[in-house]
Design a protein around this motif. Sequence first.
Motif, PDB file in Angstrom:
ATOM      1  N   TYR A 127      17.203 110.465   3.033  1.00 26.98           N
ATOM      2  CA  TYR A 127      16.171 109.547   2.538  1.00 26.98           C
ATOM      3  C   TYR A 127      16.319 108.182   3.199  1.00 26.98           C
ATOM      4  CZ  TYR A 127      13.202 107.249  -1.018  1.00 26.98           C
ATOM      5  OH  TYR A 127      12.209 106.547  -1.675  1.00 26.98           O
ATOM      6  N   ASN A 162      -1.611 112.749  -5.000  1.00 24.02           N
ATOM      7  CA  ASN A 162      -2.050 113.378  -6.252  1.00 24.02           C
ATOM      8  C   ASN A 162      -1.170 112.971  -7.429  1.00 24.02           C
ATOM      9  OD1 ASN A 162       0.217 114.867  -5.707  1.00 24.02           O
ATOM     10  ND2 ASN A 162      -0.739 116.873  -5.973  1.00 24.02           N
ATOM     11  N   SER A 163      -0.246 111.998  -7.200  1.00 25.53           N
ATOM     12  CA  SER A 163       0.515 111.445  -8.327  1.00 25.53           C
ATOM     13  C   SER A 163       1.147 110.129  -7.909  1.00 25.53           C
ATOM     14  CB  SER A 163       1.595 112.435  -8.804  1.00 25.53           C
ATOM     15  OG  SER A 163       2.795 112.274  -8.082  1.00 25.53           O
TER      16      SER A 163
HETATM   17  P1  NAD Z   1       5.775 111.267  -6.506  1.00 23.38           P
HETATM   18  O1  NAD Z   1       6.602 112.507  -6.509  1.00 23.38           O
HETATM   19  O2  NAD Z   1       4.974 110.941  -7.726  1.00 23.38           O
HETATM   20  O3  NAD Z   1       4.801 111.265  -5.249  1.00 23.38           O
HETATM   21  C1  NAD Z   1       5.137 111.881  -4.043  1.00 23.38           C
HETATM   22  C2  NAD Z   1       3.850 112.415  -3.466  1.00 23.38           C
HETATM   23  O4  NAD Z   1       4.162 113.075  -2.237  1.00 23.38           O
HETATM   24  C3  NAD Z   1       3.194 113.435  -4.404  1.00 23.38           C
HETATM   25  O5  NAD Z   1       1.807 113.239  -4.381  1.00 23.38           O
HETATM   26  C4  NAD Z   1       3.577 114.751  -3.766  1.00 23.38           C
HETATM   27  O6  NAD Z   1       2.648 115.762  -4.034  1.00 23.38           O
HETATM   28  C5  NAD Z   1       3.540 114.351  -2.288  1.00 23.38           C
HETATM   29  N1  NAD Z   1       4.241 115.287  -1.425  1.00 23.38           N
HETATM   30  C6  NAD Z   1       5.509 115.760  -1.528  1.00 23.38           C
HETATM   31  N2  NAD Z   1       5.734 116.660  -0.556  1.00 23.38           N
HETATM   32  C7  NAD Z   1       4.600 116.735   0.182  1.00 23.38           C
HETATM   33  C8  NAD Z   1       4.195 117.509   1.302  1.00 23.38           C
HETATM   34  N3  NAD Z   1       5.014 118.386   1.881  1.00 23.38           N
HETATM   35  N4  NAD Z   1       2.934 117.330   1.779  1.00 23.38           N
HETATM   36  C9  NAD Z   1       2.083 116.472   1.204  1.00 23.38           C
HETATM   37  N5  NAD Z   1       2.407 115.727   0.126  1.00 23.38           N
HETATM   38  C10 NAD Z   1       3.643 115.874  -0.370  1.00 23.38           C
HETATM   39  O7  NAD Z   1       6.744 110.072  -6.130  1.00 23.38           O
HETATM   40  P2  NAD Z   1       6.482 108.517  -5.955  1.00 23.38           P
HETATM   41  O8  NAD Z   1       7.563 107.864  -6.695  1.00 23.38           O
HETATM   42  O9  NAD Z   1       5.068 108.138  -6.230  1.00 23.38           O
HETATM   43  O10 NAD Z   1       6.793 108.352  -4.394  1.00 23.38           O
HETATM   44  C11 NAD Z   1       5.801 108.005  -3.436  1.00 23.38           C
HETATM   45  C12 NAD Z   1       6.457 107.338  -2.235  1.00 23.38           C
HETATM   46  O11 NAD Z   1       7.066 106.118  -2.666  1.00 23.38           O
HETATM   47  C13 NAD Z   1       7.572 108.161  -1.595  1.00 23.38           C
HETATM   48  O12 NAD Z   1       7.520 108.013  -0.186  1.00 23.38           O
HETATM   49  C14 NAD Z   1       8.829 107.541  -2.162  1.00 23.38           C
HETATM   50  O13 NAD Z   1       9.922 107.700  -1.312  1.00 23.38           O
HETATM   51  C15 NAD Z   1       8.400 106.088  -2.248  1.00 23.38           C
HETATM   52  N6  NAD Z   1       9.209 105.296  -3.180  1.00 23.38           N
HETATM   53  C16 NAD Z   1       9.213 105.560  -4.526  1.00 23.38           C
HETATM   54  C17 NAD Z   1      10.005 104.777  -5.361  1.00 23.38           C
HETATM   55  C18 NAD Z   1      10.040 104.999  -6.856  1.00 23.38           C
HETATM   56  O14 NAD Z   1      10.885 104.387  -7.511  1.00 23.38           O
HETATM   57  N7  NAD Z   1       9.177 105.810  -7.432  1.00 23.38           N
HETATM   58  C19 NAD Z   1      10.763 103.750  -4.837  1.00 23.38           C
HETATM   59  C20 NAD Z   1      10.741 103.506  -3.468  1.00 23.38           C
HETATM   60  C21 NAD Z   1       9.945 104.296  -2.653  1.00 23.38           C
END
Ligand code: NAD
Length: 261
Positions: A156, A18-19
């Motif tokens: 993490y 959702n994001s």
């Molecule tokens: P974000 O916070 O926008 O997205 C995280 C998503 O996980 C959201 O949709 C949130 O609602 C969901 N979520 C959290 N807890 C949850 C739960 N208990 N049940 C179901 N959904 C849940 O963050 P993002 O940056 O889009 O991260 C997405 C993925 O990418 C993550 O696994 C993160 O570790 C990984 N990631 C992100 C980055 C970055 O720089 N943004 C870098 C490397 C990896």
Amino acid sequence: MAFTVDLSGKTAVITGSNSGIGLGIAQELAKAGAHVVLNSFTDRAEDHALAEEIARETGVKARYIQADMSKGDECRRLIEEAGVCDILINNAGIQHVAGIPDFPVEKWDAIIAINLSSAFHTTAVALPMMRKAGWGRVVNIASAHGLTASPYKSAYIAAKHGIVGLTKTTALETAEEPITANTICPGYVLTPLVESQIPDTMKEYDMSREEVIKNVMLKRQPSKEFATVEQMGGTTAFLCSDAAAQITGTAISVDGGWTAL
Ligand code: NAD
């Protein structure tokens, strides 16, 4: 043979969508013709509206299923309720930053549950569906921190290294079938999660927004540019394409050179 990414008729389930990156992946897969199932732990009208918007814009079927990825039975229910899962994207993730002696136990447990164990549970239910359908793709979203470490992010980093290992095992268990499993390891991507860290970091280091981005966030990202959610979506769509049918068990870095350092 000409390769295009045509996912018409396939159904993708994307956890935590959702994001940010999950939503970006859902949008790109829908553009390639896949029906999509969005997910998070909330059940708000705006969550369901995201799915309706994707359906309206792309013509695919899209729906939102609430399920909390910190709970094994909820992870399994998500896939069961989806009914079909040709493409599984394990993306849900959270972060907490603290030294190991001070790391709150409940945060450790939540990060391991959401960032790692959820992928075990969803994969366990999705693989039999893929086998029945005779085709499948698993794409797990790890991080540059699935391949390298930094201080203060123990849970993490343990979870993301774990997901890289789980993906390799998934690939080996499906190696002789038309199913692949791969990890994408993003560097910094400017999502709401990252954006929300900027104001505090500006205060902490007494820096401007630009300084925080360049000297703190992108310090280890040689390109000095954020990766984008569209690039994560495009890489995922590629991994779902016929061109990637022999790519399995790999960890693909989309990190502006971070892991080349
Ligand atoms: P974000 O916070 O926008 O997205 C995280 C998503 O996980 C959201 O949709 C949130 O609602 C969901 N979520 C959290 N807890 C949850 C739960 N208990 N049940 C179901 N959904 C849940 O963050 P993002 O940056 O889009 O991260 C997405 C993925 O990418 C993550 O696994 C993160 O570790 C990984 N990631 C992100 C980055 C970055 O720089 N943004 C870098 C490397 C990896």
